[in-house]
Enzyme design. Structure first.
Site, PDB file in Angstrom:
ATOM      1  N   HIS A  87      43.658  -0.106 -91.529  1.00  0.00           N
ATOM      2  CA  HIS A  87      44.993   0.127 -92.101  1.00  0.00           C
ATOM      3  C   HIS A  87      45.487  -1.030 -92.971  1.00  0.00           C
ATOM      4  O   HIS A  87      45.993  -0.822 -94.075  1.00  0.00           O
ATOM      5  CB  HIS A  87      46.017   0.331 -90.983  1.00  0.00           C
ATOM      6  CG  HIS A  87      45.633   1.351 -89.973  1.00  0.00           C
ATOM      7  ND1 HIS A  87      44.950   2.491 -90.291  1.00  0.00           N
ATOM      8  CD2 HIS A  87      45.866   1.420 -88.635  1.00  0.00           C
ATOM      9  CE1 HIS A  87      44.767   3.201 -89.200  1.00  0.00           C
ATOM     10  NE2 HIS A  87      45.305   2.577 -88.186  1.00  0.00           N
TER      11      HIS A  87
ATOM     12  N   ASP B 274      41.099   7.759 -92.004  1.00  0.00           N
ATOM     13  CA  ASP B 274      42.071   6.720 -91.655  1.00  0.00           C
ATOM     14  C   ASP B 274      43.422   7.370 -91.915  1.00  0.00           C
ATOM     15  O   ASP B 274      43.883   7.412 -93.063  1.00  0.00           O
ATOM     16  CB  ASP B 274      41.851   5.489 -92.539  1.00  0.00           C
ATOM     17  CG  ASP B 274      42.796   4.352 -92.199  1.00  0.00           C
ATOM     18  OD1 ASP B 274      43.802   4.598 -91.514  1.00  0.00           O
ATOM     19  OD2 ASP B 274      42.516   3.220 -92.623  1.00  0.00           O
ATOM     20  N   HIS B 275      44.045   7.880 -90.862  1.00  0.00           N
ATOM     21  CA  HIS B 275      45.220   8.729 -91.093  1.00  0.00           C
ATOM     22  C   HIS B 275      46.358   7.979 -91.780  1.00  0.00           C
ATOM     23  O   HIS B 275      47.220   8.574 -92.398  1.00  0.00           O
ATOM     24  CB  HIS B 275      45.702   9.357 -89.775  1.00  0.00           C
ATOM     25  CG  HIS B 275      46.345   8.366 -88.846  1.00  0.00           C
ATOM     26  ND1 HIS B 275      45.612   7.618 -87.983  1.00  0.00           N
ATOM     27  CD2 HIS B 275      47.622   7.987 -88.690  1.00  0.00           C
ATOM     28  CE1 HIS B 275      46.424   6.817 -87.314  1.00  0.00           C
ATOM     29  NE2 HIS B 275      47.650   7.020 -87.717  1.00  0.00           N
TER      30      HIS B 275
HETATM   31  P1  NDP Z   1      39.091  10.717 -75.638  1.00  0.00           P
HETATM   32  O1  NDP Z   1      38.794   9.467 -74.894  1.00  0.00           O
HETATM   33  O2  NDP Z   1      40.217  11.573 -75.174  1.00  0.00           O
HETATM   34  O3  NDP Z   1      37.724  11.534 -75.674  1.00  0.00           O
HETATM   35  C1  NDP Z   1      37.570  12.793 -76.306  1.00  0.00           C
HETATM   36  C2  NDP Z   1      36.568  13.614 -75.533  1.00  0.00           C
HETATM   37  O4  NDP Z   1      35.296  12.991 -75.614  1.00  0.00           O
HETATM   38  C3  NDP Z   1      36.880  13.678 -74.051  1.00  0.00           C
HETATM   39  O5  NDP Z   1      37.790  14.712 -73.761  1.00  0.00           O
HETATM   40  C4  NDP Z   1      35.528  13.942 -73.460  1.00  0.00           C
HETATM   41  O6  NDP Z   1      35.243  15.336 -73.525  1.00  0.00           O
HETATM   42  C5  NDP Z   1      34.595  13.222 -74.379  1.00  0.00           C
HETATM   43  N1  NDP Z   1      34.258  11.916 -73.808  1.00  0.00           N
HETATM   44  C6  NDP Z   1      35.084  10.909 -73.515  1.00  0.00           C
HETATM   45  N2  NDP Z   1      34.409   9.845 -73.026  1.00  0.00           N
HETATM   46  C7  NDP Z   1      33.135  10.199 -73.014  1.00  0.00           C
HETATM   47  C8  NDP Z   1      31.972   9.536 -72.650  1.00  0.00           C
HETATM   48  N3  NDP Z   1      31.969   8.286 -72.202  1.00  0.00           N
HETATM   49  N4  NDP Z   1      30.820  10.187 -72.770  1.00  0.00           N
HETATM   50  C9  NDP Z   1      30.788  11.435 -73.230  1.00  0.00           C
HETATM   51  N5  NDP Z   1      31.881  12.119 -73.604  1.00  0.00           N
HETATM   52  C10 NDP Z   1      33.044  11.502 -73.507  1.00  0.00           C
HETATM   53  O7  NDP Z   1      39.243  10.321 -77.170  1.00  0.00           O
HETATM   54  P2  NDP Z   1      40.417  10.670 -78.169  1.00  0.00           P
HETATM   55  O8  NDP Z   1      40.593  12.142 -78.201  1.00  0.00           O
HETATM   56  O9  NDP Z   1      41.575   9.812 -77.874  1.00  0.00           O
HETATM   57  O10 NDP Z   1      39.834  10.132 -79.555  1.00  0.00           O
HETATM   58  C11 NDP Z   1      38.718  10.725 -80.182  1.00  0.00           C
HETATM   59  C12 NDP Z   1      38.238   9.820 -81.311  1.00  0.00           C
HETATM   60  O11 NDP Z   1      39.301   9.607 -82.218  1.00  0.00           O
HETATM   61  C13 NDP Z   1      37.824   8.434 -80.825  1.00  0.00           C
HETATM   62  O12 NDP Z   1      36.761   8.014 -81.611  1.00  0.00           O
HETATM   63  C14 NDP Z   1      39.021   7.558 -81.095  1.00  0.00           C
HETATM   64  O13 NDP Z   1      38.657   6.225 -81.337  1.00  0.00           O
HETATM   65  C15 NDP Z   1      39.594   8.210 -82.356  1.00  0.00           C
HETATM   66  N6  NDP Z   1      41.018   8.048 -82.516  1.00  0.00           N
HETATM   67  C16 NDP Z   1      41.893   8.537 -81.566  1.00  0.00           C
HETATM   68  C17 NDP Z   1      43.250   8.423 -81.741  1.00  0.00           C
HETATM   69  C18 NDP Z   1      44.230   8.963 -80.732  1.00  0.00           C
HETATM   70  O14 NDP Z   1      45.444   8.924 -81.015  1.00  0.00           O
HETATM   71  N7  NDP Z   1      43.800   9.472 -79.602  1.00  0.00           N
HETATM   72  C19 NDP Z   1      43.810   7.774 -82.951  1.00  0.00           C
HETATM   73  C20 NDP Z   1      42.817   7.328 -83.900  1.00  0.00           C
HETATM   74  C21 NDP Z   1      41.481   7.464 -83.660  1.00  0.00           C
HETATM   75  P3  NDP Z   1      34.327  16.096 -72.433  1.00  0.00           P
HETATM   76  O15 NDP Z   1      34.404  15.325 -71.166  1.00  0.00           O
HETATM   77  O16 NDP Z   1      34.927  17.456 -72.367  1.00  0.00           O
HETATM   78  O17 NDP Z   1      32.988  16.103 -73.037  1.00  0.00           O
END
Ligand code: NDP
Length: 532
Positions: A279, A216-217
């Site tokens: 948070h 939890d950043h």
């Molecule tokens: P993304 O939606 O950008 O997904 C990250 C990667 O996961 C994608 O690049 C893709 O990689 C893979 N992915 C996405 N959707 C699917 C799917 N349906 N099935 C399989 N693979 C999938 O997420 P974020 O990077 O924004 O966030 C990552 C985690 O961190 C999440 O759990 C989010 O809730 C949490 N988080 C994010 C924050 C943010 O600021 N972004 C803040 C706080 C928490 P590929 O296609 O290459 O496999």
């Protein structure tokens, strides 16, 4: 809902600021890292995504620039997308916002430690191949088999990914060429009590509790960490930090942003899951907890858990006395017209997901009996503001009542978390002049005042703690479950009740939230700090 006395923040005039600290000759870098960081590899699963590019790699690069990373140190990104090492390095460079001269001179060196592997998330052969690859990298670079698996994939994949990491032997510590092994999961930790327990069981199928880092950043923000220092490293606040002197506490986390590109996630979460389960509950615990006997991960987390145990369950039949929820409509932010929530891309046109909530909670313990804690968070509000306001009680007797009346504005202590990183104490002084007249003034402390060293952002701090194996700033499962146990009946009531539509109050984007006819006074007072 009435939050008590008039918020004095709006009336205050700045007084003299006194916060000079002696220069003890300690180099600022001395505060950067505690403990010995061992060589390791951070394996980011889902590295083609937003979090990795915007937060994780920039944080690791900044740590590198401040000599905060162990050496050797590797980052191995994984995902389904075919990127290759070069594609990954180029993509990550675009997410880094370091000063251009530092980026040019240092990025190339740093980028040599970045690698990328294409993988299939639920696929065991894919992860067995990754295990072989990581061993080769250990031998080549001397990273000692120490690994952090950072799950940067959608939460629906956490269980599958944890499972294949475990099945491929990568969760085992100090065997088969492995050193230590840690797994980081980002919030949300489930979507209710049942799913949180289920996720935890899956993680524990392969990982021990000391290996699990629930991220939890918010907790790693400097100003959030400072709450405990402020309360427990100063003798003058604790004696008055209780029901005898405090009228109420208001914890606000307001954003001007809407759902941005995360509508898919937000439609499933809403403000209660997105902000309150994590948070807001952390800020509540830090404000209300008893002093631990030692500043050590489990003792601090034990005290937080006691706060969650003391949460008085909501009487769901009277939910509207304790909870207000709203959803933003079209409006204006920074003089620009913005869409309403239901018009945002990816949001249902008749969505009933709340983007604003205000909750009144009580803690049933000796220190806080009868003191309301108001928790308020929302999107597309007038001002970006995260703060904890401690509203003290009125003086018990006013000797000035003949001239000033009974009412004297009570003291208030505001702990600004973001973007104003400030502590402000408001008190009364005599106005200069012959007439007896009081005015509210403030004594302010800016968090970074007189400090010139490097500052760790929340992801930098959390990552370095994970590398050091320190779980202080990470959730422990009992805390997660207690918070879900408190919130789940509220969520169920909100999501299933027939009157739900009537409960959801509209507010204009850029406003201070929903107007609450018949209940507006207290709410408006809380929101005054947003207008000031
Ligand atoms: P993304 O939606 O950008 O997904 C990250 C990667 O996961 C994608 O690049 C893709 O990689 C893979 N992915 C996405 N959707 C699917 C799917 N349906 N099935 C399989 N693979 C999938 O997420 P974020 O990077 O924004 O966030 C990552 C985690 O961190 C999440 O759990 C989010 O809730 C949490 N988080 C994010 C924050 C943010 O600021 N972004 C803040 C706080 C928490 P590929 O296609 O290459 O496999």
């Amino acid at each position: 809902m009435d939050v008590g006395d008039k918020n004095p923040i709006r009336e205050v005039q700045p007084a003299v600021v006194k916060s000079e600290a002696p220069d003890l000759g300690i180099p600022p870098e001395a505060c950067l890292i505690e403990g010995h960081a061992e060589p390791c590899t951070v394996v980011i699963v889902g590295a083609s995504g937003d979090l990795t590019q915007r937060k994780l790699v920039p944080a690791l690069f900044n740590l590198y620039l401040n000599a905060g990373l162990p050496q050797p140190f590797l980052i191995v990104g994984c995902g389904r997308t075919e990127l290759g090492d070069r594609g990954f390095r180029d993509k990550m460079k675009k997410g880094v916002s370091a000063a251009p001269q530092r980026l040019d001179s240092k990025w190339g060196e740093f980028a040599k430690s970045l690698f990328y592997r294409s993988i299939d998330y639920g696929d065991l052969p894919s992860f067995s191949a990754l295990a072989g690859y990581l061993k080769e990298k250990d031998e080549e670079h001397g990273t000692g088999g120490n690994r952090i698996f950072y799950l940067a994939v959608p939460p629906s994949l956490y269980k599958d990914v944890a499972h294949v990491i475990g099945r491929s032997g990568l969760a085992v510590e100090n065997e088969n060429g492995n050193g230590w092994s840690r797994i980081v999961v980002e919030k949300p930790f489930g979507r209710d009590l049942g799913t949180a327990i289920d996720l935890d069981r899956s993680l524990h199928d392969h990982f021990e509790e000391h290996q699990i880092f629930r991220m939890d950043h918010y907790l790693a923000k400097e100003t959030v960490q400072n709450i405990l220092m402020f309360r427990f490293a100063n003798a003058i606040f604790e004696p008055i930090w209780n029901r005898r002197y405090i009228d109420h506490v208001a914890i606000t986390a307001a954003e001007t942003l809407g759902v941005e590109h995360r509508a898919g996630y937000y439609e499933q979460a809403g403000v209660l899951r997105d902000m309150f389960q994590n948070h807001m509950m952390q800020l509540l615990a830090l404000t209300a907890m008893e002093p631990p006997s030692l500043f050590e991960a489990d003792r601090v987390r034990d005290e937080k858990v006691k706060v969650y145990r003391a949460l008085r369950p909501f009487p769901v039949e009277k939910i509207q006395e304790y909870l207000e929820v709203g959803q933003y409509g079209p409006g204006t932010i920074n003089e620009k017209a913005v869409k309403g929530y239901r018009d945002e891309p990816g949001v249902n046109g008749d969505s009933l997901v709340p983007t604003f909530a205000m909750m009144k909670v009580f803690l049933d313990n000796w220190r806080w009996q009868g003191v309301p804690f108001y928790l308020c968070s929302g999107k597309r509000l007038a001002r970006k503001l995260t703060e904890i306001a401690i509203q003290f009680k009125q003086v018990p007797h006013s000797m000035f009542r003949q001239t000033l009346g009974e009412h004297i504005t009570a003291n208030r202590l505001s702990i600004g978390i973001y973007p104003d990183e400030k502590i402000i104490l408001t008190f009364q002084t005599k106005n200069p002049g012959a007439r007896l007249c009081l005015r509210s003034v403030t004594m302010d402390f800016e968090y970074n005042q007189n400090y010139k060293g490097p500052i760790l952002d929340s992801y930098e701090k959390a990552l370095i703690d994970c590398i050091l194996g320190d779980q202080m700033l990470f959730w422990r499962q009992d805390g997660v479950e207690l918070c879900w146990a408190f919130l789940t009946p509220i969520l169920e009531e909100c999501e299933t009740c027939r009157e739900r539509q009537a409960m959801l109050l509209p507010y204009a984007a850029g406003s201070c939230g929903p107007g609450l006819p018949g209940k507006g006074e207290g709410f408006d007072r809380l929101m005054e700090s947003m207008r000031s």
